[in-house]
Design a protein around this motif. Structure first.
Motif, PDB file in Angstrom:
ATOM      1  N   PHE A   1       0.874  -1.179   0.000  1.00 13.69           N
ATOM      2  CA  PHE A   1       0.000   0.000   0.000  1.00 13.69           C
ATOM      3  C   PHE A   1       0.907   1.223   0.000  1.00 13.69           C
ATOM      4  O   PHE A   1       1.734   1.391   0.907  1.00 13.69           O
ATOM      5  N   LYS A   2       0.805   2.056  -0.997  1.00 19.13           N
ATOM      6  CA  LYS A   2       1.597   3.280  -1.037  1.00 19.13           C
ATOM      7  C   LYS A   2       1.181   4.199   0.111  1.00 19.13           C
ATOM      8  O   LYS A   2       0.010   4.242   0.508  1.00 19.13           O
ATOM      9  N   GLY A   3       2.170   4.935   0.617  1.00 18.86           N
ATOM     10  CA  GLY A   3       1.892   5.806   1.740  1.00 18.86           C
ATOM     11  C   GLY A   3       0.810   6.827   1.441  1.00 18.86           C
ATOM     12  O   GLY A   3       0.010   7.185   2.311  1.00 18.86           O
ATOM     13  N   SER A   4       0.767   7.273   0.210  1.00 13.40           N
ATOM     14  CA  SER A   4      -0.220   8.289  -0.151  1.00 13.40           C
ATOM     15  C   SER A   4      -1.648   7.754  -0.073  1.00 13.40           C
ATOM     16  O   SER A   4      -2.595   8.530   0.082  1.00 13.40           O
ATOM     17  N   SER A   5      -1.814   6.411  -0.122  1.00 17.88           N
ATOM     18  CA  SER A   5      -3.162   5.838  -0.103  1.00 17.88           C
ATOM     19  C   SER A   5      -3.812   5.927   1.268  1.00 17.88           C
ATOM     20  O   SER A   5      -5.025   5.799   1.400  1.00 17.88           O
ATOM     21  N   PHE A   6      -2.996   6.131   2.322  1.00 19.17           N
ATOM     22  CA  PHE A   6      -3.592   6.290   3.654  1.00 19.17           C
ATOM     23  C   PHE A   6      -2.981   7.492   4.374  1.00 19.17           C
ATOM     24  O   PHE A   6      -2.896   7.549   5.594  1.00 19.17           O
ATOM     25  N   GLY A   7      -2.578   8.506   3.563  1.00 23.71           N
ATOM     26  CA  GLY A   7      -2.116   9.777   4.112  1.00 23.71           C
ATOM     27  C   GLY A   7      -0.855   9.675   4.931  1.00 23.71           C
ATOM     28  O   GLY A   7      -0.706  10.365   5.955  1.00 23.71           O
ATOM     29  N   CYS A   8       0.094   8.854   4.505  1.00 27.81           N
ATOM     30  CA  CYS A   8       1.285   8.594   5.306  1.00 27.81           C
ATOM     31  C   CYS A   8       2.424   9.540   4.944  1.00 27.81           C
ATOM     32  O   CYS A   8       2.731   9.742   3.768  1.00 27.81           O
ATOM     33  N   THR A   9       3.030  10.137   5.926  1.00 25.78           N
ATOM     34  CA  THR A   9       4.287  10.869   5.776  1.00 25.78           C
ATOM     35  C   THR A   9       5.282  10.272   6.767  1.00 25.78           C
ATOM     36  O   THR A   9       4.907   9.846   7.857  1.00 25.78           O
ATOM     37  N   VAL A  10       6.554  10.283   6.359  1.00 23.21           N
ATOM     38  CA  VAL A  10       7.586   9.596   7.150  1.00 23.21           C
ATOM     39  C   VAL A  10       8.647  10.595   7.584  1.00 23.21           C
ATOM     40  O   VAL A  10       9.069  11.449   6.803  1.00 23.21           O
ATOM     41  N   THR A  11       9.082  10.489   8.827  1.00 24.97           N
ATOM     42  CA  THR A  11      10.197  11.300   9.331  1.00 24.97           C
ATOM     43  C   THR A  11      11.169  10.389  10.078  1.00 24.97           C
ATOM     44  O   THR A  11      10.801   9.306  10.542  1.00 24.97           O
ATOM     45  N   LEU A  12      12.412  10.888  10.135  1.00 22.13           N
ATOM     46  CA  LEU A  12      13.440  10.160  10.879  1.00 22.13           C
ATOM     47  C   LEU A  12      13.467  10.660  12.316  1.00 22.13           C
ATOM     48  O   LEU A  12      13.379  11.872  12.557  1.00 22.13           O
TER      49      LEU A  12
ATOM     50  N   SER B   1      -3.140   8.377   8.740  1.00 21.78           N
ATOM     51  CA  SER B   1      -4.498   8.272   9.257  1.00 21.78           C
ATOM     52  C   SER B   1      -4.794   6.801   9.551  1.00 21.78           C
ATOM     53  O   SER B   1      -4.863   5.983   8.625  1.00 21.78           O
ATOM     54  N   GLU B   2      -4.928   6.487  10.844  1.00 18.34           N
ATOM     55  CA  GLU B   2      -5.232   5.103  11.198  1.00 18.34           C
ATOM     56  C   GLU B   2      -6.595   4.677  10.668  1.00 18.34           C
ATOM     57  O   GLU B   2      -6.772   3.532  10.245  1.00 18.34           O
ATOM     58  N   ASP B   3      -7.534   5.584  10.681  1.00 19.12           N
ATOM     59  CA  ASP B   3      -8.865   5.246  10.159  1.00 19.12           C
ATOM     60  C   ASP B   3      -8.797   4.920   8.665  1.00 19.12           C
ATOM     61  O   ASP B   3      -9.434   3.970   8.194  1.00 19.12           O
ATOM     62  N   ALA B   4      -8.004   5.709   7.925  1.00 15.65           N
ATOM     63  CA  ALA B   4      -7.860   5.436   6.496  1.00 15.65           C
ATOM     64  C   ALA B   4      -7.186   4.091   6.261  1.00 15.65           C
ATOM     65  O   ALA B   4      -7.562   3.341   5.351  1.00 15.65           O
ATOM     66  N   LEU B   5      -6.199   3.771   7.108  1.00 13.85           N
ATOM     67  CA  LEU B   5      -5.511   2.488   6.969  1.00 13.85           C
ATOM     68  C   LEU B   5      -6.447   1.332   7.279  1.00 13.85           C
ATOM     69  O   LEU B   5      -6.471   0.318   6.552  1.00 13.85           O
ATOM     70  N   VAL B   6      -7.246   1.443   8.347  1.00  9.79           N
ATOM     71  CA  VAL B   6      -8.180   0.383   8.714  1.00  9.79           C
ATOM     72  C   VAL B   6      -9.203   0.172   7.593  1.00  9.79           C
ATOM     73  O   VAL B   6      -9.538  -0.965   7.241  1.00  9.79           O
ATOM     74  N   SER B   7      -9.684   1.252   7.054  1.00 12.75           N
ATOM     75  CA  SER B   7     -10.661   1.146   5.944  1.00 12.75           C
ATOM     76  C   SER B   7     -10.014   0.488   4.732  1.00 12.75           C
ATOM     77  O   SER B   7     -10.648  -0.320   4.036  1.00 12.75           O
TER      78      SER B   7
END
Length: 624
Positions: free
Chosen positions: A228-239, A274-280
Motif C-alpha cells: 500500500f503506497k503511503g499516499s493511499s492512507f495519508g502517510c508521511t515519514v520522518t526520521l 491516518s489510522e482510520d484510512a488504513l483500517v478502511s
C-alpha cells in the motif's frame, strides 16, 4: 698463511731483480684486452706460486754454495754467510714494506684493472752457477666488483620503489580522509539504502524517500508481497532525532576498511498517517475468498473410521490484521508479516483434535475404567475398587456424525451410587466403628465439629470420567475428592501400612499415639473444663490439619487470655488442638473444674515428640 685482498693485489705487481715495485704506468694495455675472469681460489693459488718462486730465487741469489753443502737431511740450508743473510733480510724487509705500502694506499682498489708489467727476471741455478732468465709476463687475474655494484644498485632501486609506494598510499589515505570528511563511509546501509559518501542531509533524504515510496508492505503466508503506497492512507515519514548517529560515529581514521566490508543499520521510522484510512483500506482489500472447512470423522465402506482433514482456506480476519498493523506502525515497522498477526481464519475442528474421537469410535467397545479406593486408613475408612465396564459406557454414549456425547446425568448417578455413597465418611450422621484402647469396640459419631474423613467431588469426578471415556483407554484412577482422609502409603515422605492415629480418652484423661499399629507413646492429658459446657472438649473424628512452632493462642479481646505455646497442632477448624502447657499435674479429675478451654494440654516433652512425628491428616479420635 692467510691472504687478504690487499695481498692479492700487491702480488700482482711485477717483480724486478728480486725487488718488488709498484708501477701503475708499466702495466700493459694489452693485459686489459685479454683479461680473464678467475675465481678467488684460483687467484690465491697463482699468488702462492708466485711468492714461492720469488723466495726460491732470493734464496739462490744469497746462497751460491753447491747443493751438496747447502742442504741437510731435512732439506733446509745448513748455514749462511753474514753477507748473504743480511742481503736476504734486506730483501724481505723491502718486500714487507712494499706489501704494507700497497695495503695502506688501497692500491688494488684504486687502480684500474690493467695487465701487469713484464715479470721480473728470476734467478736460476744450474749446477753451481747462477743464471738470470727472463720469464714471460703473466696475465693479471681479473677483479670482479661489478656484481657488488649491481647489488648495491638493486637495493637502491628497491628503496626508491618502496618510498614511492608508501607515498602513493599516504596520498590515497589522505585523499580518502578528505573525500569522506563530514560524510558517511563507503558501504554504509540504513534500512537497505546505501548512504556511503553522502552528507547527513543527503542520507536522511535518501532514507526518507525510499520509506515514502515503500509505504506499507504485507507479506502473506503464500504469494507475492502486497504494498500500500503511503499516499493511499495519508502517510508521511520522518526520521527520529539522532537516527543516523550510530553510522555517523564510525571511525573515519579507518575509512579504508569499509572498502572491503559493509555495515547495515536499521532505523525505526516515525510515521504520520491516518489510522482510520488504513483500517478502511485493509477492510476493503480482497485478501482471499476460500473459507475454512472443519475436519470430520467419516465411516469407510468396511465399517472403519478415518478423519477427513480440515482446510483453513485463505480468508482473513481484517479486524485482527488491522489491530496488528496499527500496532506495528506505531513501533515504526512498515513490513507486516501477516502470519504473525494470526489473522487467517482457521477451521474450528482440526484433524488433530479428532484423534481421540476416532480412537473412541474404533476402541470404545474395549474400554474399562476402574476406581481404586484401597490406600485409605482401613481401621476407619471403607476401602475397595469399583469397575465401570464398557457395556455401561456404551449405554451413556450417543453419536451425531462425528460428534460423541456422554450422558452426564447417567454418569453422575453411577458415581454417586458406586463411589460417594459407599466410600465417603465425612458425612453428617456417619458413625465410625472404632476399637478404643480402654473401652474396646465402640461407635464414634463424626461429631458436630468433626473434620476427618473422605468426601467425593461428584461433578469433578464425572467431568474427568467423560474425558477418560473419550480417550478410549482402559485406566485405573481415583475419584476427585473435596476432602481427603489419611492415606496409608505415604505422607510427607513417611511410609505407613495402616492403623496410624491418635486416640484421646476424655473419661480416662489419657492419650495414645499409634504408628502402623504399634504404640509410639502415651501420656496423661488435661482436656476441656467439663463443668463449663462452653469449654468442654467435644468427642468425634478429627485430624491434624496444621503444625506450628511456636504459636500464640487466644486473645484478651475474644477469649480473655493469651498464651504462647511451643508446639501447636490444631485438630478442628474451631480452635481446638493439641499443645504443650506447663501444669503441675496431668490426668485424673483436673479437667472437671480446672480443665482447658477445649484443647488437649500435654507435657512439653510429649508435645515435642508428637510434633516431630505426626503428619498432616493423621486421624485424631476423641473418645467420650
Amino acid at each position: 698463511m692467510k691472504f687478504n685482498d690487499a695481498v692479492f693485489r700487491t702480488a700482482l705487481v711485477p717483480w724486478k731483480k728480486g725487488k718488488m715495485t709498484v708501477n701503475n704506468k708499466d702495466q700493459s694495455p694489452a693485459g686489459n684486452a685479454s683479461k680473464q675472469h678467475l675465481t678467488k681460489d684460483e687467484m690465491r693459488e697463482k699468488i702462492k706460486a708466485s711468492l714461492a718462486a720469488k723466495e726460491a730465487t732470493e734464496f739462490q741469489s744469497s746462497s751460491p754454495k753447491p747443493s751438496s753443502e747447502r742442504f741437510s737431511g731435512q732439506n733446509r740450508p745448513a748455514s749462511r754467510s753474514p753477507e748473504n743473510s743480511s742481503a736476504s733480510e734486506r730483501t724481505r724487509s723491502d718486500k714487507a714494506r712494499q706489501i704494507h705500502d700497497a695495503v695502506s694506499s688501497g692500491y688494488a682498489y684504486d687502480q684500474p684493472r690493467q695487465q701487469r708489467a713484464p715479470q721480473p727476471q728470476h734467478q736460476q741455478r744450474s749446477g753451481g752457477n747462477v743464471a738470470t732468465a727472463q720469464r714471460p709476463p703473466r696475465p693479471t687475474p681479473p677483479r670482479h666488483y661489478e656484481p657488488v655494484r649491481e647489488e648495491s644498485n638493486a637495493g637502491k632501486i628497491c628503496i626508491i620503489i618502496g618510498i614511492a609506494v608508501l607515498a602513493v598510499l599516504l596520498l590515497s589515505y589522505i585523499a580518502g580522509l578528505a573525500v569522506y570528511h563530514s560524510k558517511f563511509l563507503p558501504k554504509t546501509y540504513v534500512n537497505g539504502v546505501d548512504i556511503g559518501g553522502m552528507t547527513a542531509e543527503e542520507a536522511s533524504d535518501a532514507v526518507l524517500n525510499t520509506a515514502q515510496d515503500m509505504g506499507l508492505t504485507f507479506i502473506p503466508k503464500s504469494g507475492d508481497p502486497i504494498t500500500f503506497k503511503g499516499s493511499s492512507f495519508g502517510c508521511t515519514v520522518t526520521l527520529p532525532d539522532n537516527a543516523l548517529t550510530e553510522p555517523a560515529d564510525e571511525s573515519h581514521a579507518l575509512w579504508f576498511r569499509k572498502l572491503f566490508s559493509k555495515t547495515e543499520y536499521t532505523v525505526k521510522m516515525q510515521d504520520s498517517y491516518s489510522e482510520d484510512a488504513l483500517v478502511s483500506l485493509i477492510a476493503a482489500y480482497d485478501w482471499g475468498n476460500v473459507p475454512p472447512t472443519d475436519a470430520k470423522v467419516v465411516q469407510n465402506e468396511d465399517g472403519s473410521f478415518t478423519i477427513q482433514p480440515e482446510d483453513n482456506g485463505n480468508m482473513v480476519d481484517t479486524q485482527k490484521l488491522s489491530d496488528y498493523t496499527v500496532a506495528q506502525m506505531r513501533e515504526g515497522n512498515n513490513t507486516i508479516q501477516m502470519a504473525d498477526s494470526d489473522c487467517y481464519k482457521k477451521a474450528a475442528v482440526t484433524a488433530e483434535s479428532l484423534e481421540p474421537t476416532l480412537a473412541l469410535y474404533n476402541k470404545i467397545g474395549a474400554v474399562e475404567i476402574t476406581y481404586d479406593m484401597t490406600d485409605r486408613e482401613e481401621i476407619f475408612d471403607p476401602v475397595g475398587t469399583e469397575k465401570l465396564d464398557h457395556a455401561t459406557i456404551m449405554d451413556w454414549i450417543t453419536t451425531d456424525g462425528d460428534d460423541i456425547t456422554v450422558d452426564t446425568d447417567k454418569a453422575s448417578a453411577w458415581v454417586q451410587e458406586h463411589i460417594a455413597d459407599k466410600y465417603d465418611t465425612l458425612v453428617t450422621g456417619y458413625n465410625f466403628k472404632f476399637k478404643a484402647t480402654e473401652d474396646g469396640e465402640i461407635t464414634l459419631p463424626i461429631g458436630s465439629d468433626g473434620i476427618y474423613g473422605w468426601k467425593t467431588n461428584v461433578s469433578a469426578t464425572v467431568e474427568k470420567l467423560v474425558d477418560y471415556i473419550k480417550a478410549g483407554e482402559a485406566v485405573t484412577i481415583e475419584p476427585v475428592y473435596k476432602v481427603e482422609g489419611f492415606r496409608m502409603n505415604s505422607n510427607a515422605g513417611v511410609t505407613y501400612t495402616g492403623n496410624t492415629y491418635i486416640e484421646v480418652d476424655i473419661c480416662h484423661q489419657h492419650l495414645w499415639y499409634y504408628v502402623n499399629g504399634e504404640l509410639f507413646l502415651e501420656s496423661d492429658v488435661v482436656t476441656g473444663k467439663e463443668s463449663d459446657p462452653t469449654r468442654a472438649t467435644p468427642p468425634g473424628a478429627y485430624k491434624v490439619w496444621s503444625r506450628e512452632s511456636p504459636r500464640k493462642l487466644g486473645t484478651y479481646a475474644v477469649q480473655g487470655y493469651e498464651t504462647w505455646v511451643n508446639y501447636w497442632m490444631p485438630v478442628t477448624y474451631t480452635g481446638i488442638g493439641l499443645h504443650d502447657l506447663n501444669r503441675s499435674a496431668y490426668g485424673g479429675d483436673i479437667y472437671i473444674n480446672n480443665g482447658s478451654h477445649g484443647c488437649i494440654n500435654l507435657p512439653l516433652d510429649v508435645a515435642k515428640k508428637i510434633y516431630d512425628k505426626v503428619t498432616i491428616n493423621t486421624p485424631v479420635m476423641i473418645v467420650p
